[in-house]
Design an enzyme around this catalytic site. Structure first.
Site, PDB file in Angstrom:
ATOM      1  N   GLU A   1       0.859  -1.185   0.000  1.00  0.00           N
ATOM      2  CA  GLU A   1       0.000   0.000   0.000  1.00  0.00           C
ATOM      3  C   GLU A   1       0.890   1.228   0.000  1.00  0.00           C
ATOM      4  O   GLU A   1       2.097   1.140   0.255  1.00  0.00           O
ATOM      5  CB  GLU A   1      -0.964  -0.003   1.198  1.00  0.00           C
ATOM      6  CG  GLU A   1      -0.309  -0.027   2.552  1.00  0.00           C
ATOM      7  CD  GLU A   1      -1.323  -0.194   3.693  1.00  0.00           C
ATOM      8  OE1 GLU A   1      -0.987   0.200   4.809  1.00  0.00           O
ATOM      9  OE2 GLU A   1      -2.426  -0.708   3.473  1.00  0.00           O
TER      10      GLU A   1
ATOM     11  N   HIS B   1      -3.665   3.444   7.456  1.00  0.00           N
ATOM     12  CA  HIS B   1      -2.570   3.037   8.317  1.00  0.00           C
ATOM     13  C   HIS B   1      -1.592   4.178   8.558  1.00  0.00           C
ATOM     14  O   HIS B   1      -1.387   5.028   7.701  1.00  0.00           O
ATOM     15  CB  HIS B   1      -1.816   1.863   7.686  1.00  0.00           C
ATOM     16  CG  HIS B   1      -2.585   0.584   7.728  1.00  0.00           C
ATOM     17  ND1 HIS B   1      -2.386  -0.424   6.839  1.00  0.00           N
ATOM     18  CD2 HIS B   1      -3.557   0.144   8.553  1.00  0.00           C
ATOM     19  CE1 HIS B   1      -3.197  -1.427   7.109  1.00  0.00           C
ATOM     20  NE2 HIS B   1      -3.915  -1.100   8.148  1.00  0.00           N
TER      21      HIS B   1
END
Length: 293
Positions: free
Chosen positions: A212, A250
């Site tokens: 990611e 995140h």
């Protein structure tokens, strides 16, 4: 075979007597994991019954290992106690410690990661991760055990939910192991650690890598794949539509300039022969192509 956990894994749960620990201990037991006890400081000597199995509780990981020969610990303790729990496991020379807890201060994670590295006998997975599963062998963490069967695909992922989606998309082929490494800035096990293990695992025939945005982990993994991985690898990078300079999901997913963008990661991976899907479903299709399935 599989990586990191298998039929020989004997698991203790740190924080087993808490609500999250109890719930997920039941789920892990139901999926066939060999759980041999738990650790909750101050509750040593007690036992609890979870999912029909009576489990002893110990004050320390050292006591748990000497009584049960445990070789894996999974941590379900609140963030403020996580550092002490991991250090307890490292001091006991626990070979594998899987830290599920979300919200651990980065300073604490950096401390126990460095501490484990210096001691040299403990591998940490996580924190802030779903754990790992070797289907039909062992399941340590919160990954649902009924998504897929055992098979020849190895999966390593920064994202929890995308781990589950990829397992579902390829459930008819099956997985040797799936590892959720977590998306925090400091994590104990990287894409590269998993790529190395999958490359050396005879059961694994192809690898799916989910990254990611943020950081340069995927770019470093690409460099590693170029020099060390002979098995086919396909990839997916979450966050193609993310705006620059904004933290997405995140704590590790911060993009600045061209470094850390999904496109930069896709380019780095494709440059070393890794085919990258724009969606998880496309990535699954690419894996089927490389495996001839």
């Amino acid at each position: 075979m599989a990586i990191f956990i298998n039929l020989n894994s004997k698991v203790i749960v740190q924080g087993m007597t808490g609500s999250e620990g109890t719930k997920h201990t039941g789920r892990m037991l139901a999926s066939g994991t060999n759980i041999v006890g738990g650790v909750t400081p101050g509750k040593g000597g007690q036992s609890v019954e979870i999912a029909g199995k009576k489990l002893p509780v110990f004050n320390t990981v050292t006591e748990a290992i000497s009584a049960t020969d445990a070789n894996v610990s999974v941590v379900f303790v609140p963030p403020k106690f996580a550092k002490a729990a991991v250090i307890d496991a490292v001091d006991a020379k626990m070979p594998l410690v899987v830290v599920i807890t979300e919200g651990i201060p980065v300073h604490d994670a950096a401390y126990f990661y460095t501490y484990a590295k210096e001691k040299g006998s403990t591998q940490i997975v996580g924190p802030n991760c779903p754990g790992l599963i070797s289907p039909e062998q062992s399941n340590v963490g919160i990954i649902p055990s009924d998504i897929t069967k055992r098979g020849p695909i190895g999966l390593v992922s920064k994202s929890g939910t995308l781990t589950y989606q990829m397992m579902y998309e390829l459930r008819d082929i099956g997985f040797s192991s799936a590892v959720g490494i977590g998306g925090d800035p400091v994590i104990g096990t990287t894409h590269i650690d998993c790529l190395k293990a999958f490359e050396n695992d005879p059961e694994t025939k192809a690898i799916v890598m989910i990254g990611e945005i943020g950081g340069d982990a995927e770019e470093r993994a690409a460099a590693y794949i170029k020099d060390h991985v002979t098995k086919p690898v396909v990839g997916y990078v979450a966050g193609f539509t993310a705006p620059e300079g904004k933290t997405m999901g995140h704590a590790g997913a911060i993009v600045s300039g061209s470094s850390g963008t999904a496109q930069a990661k896709k380019d780095a991976l494709e440059a070393v022969g890794v085919r990258v899907g724009k969606t998880p479903s496309e990535t699954a299709r690419l894996l089927r192509e490389v495996m001839g399935k």
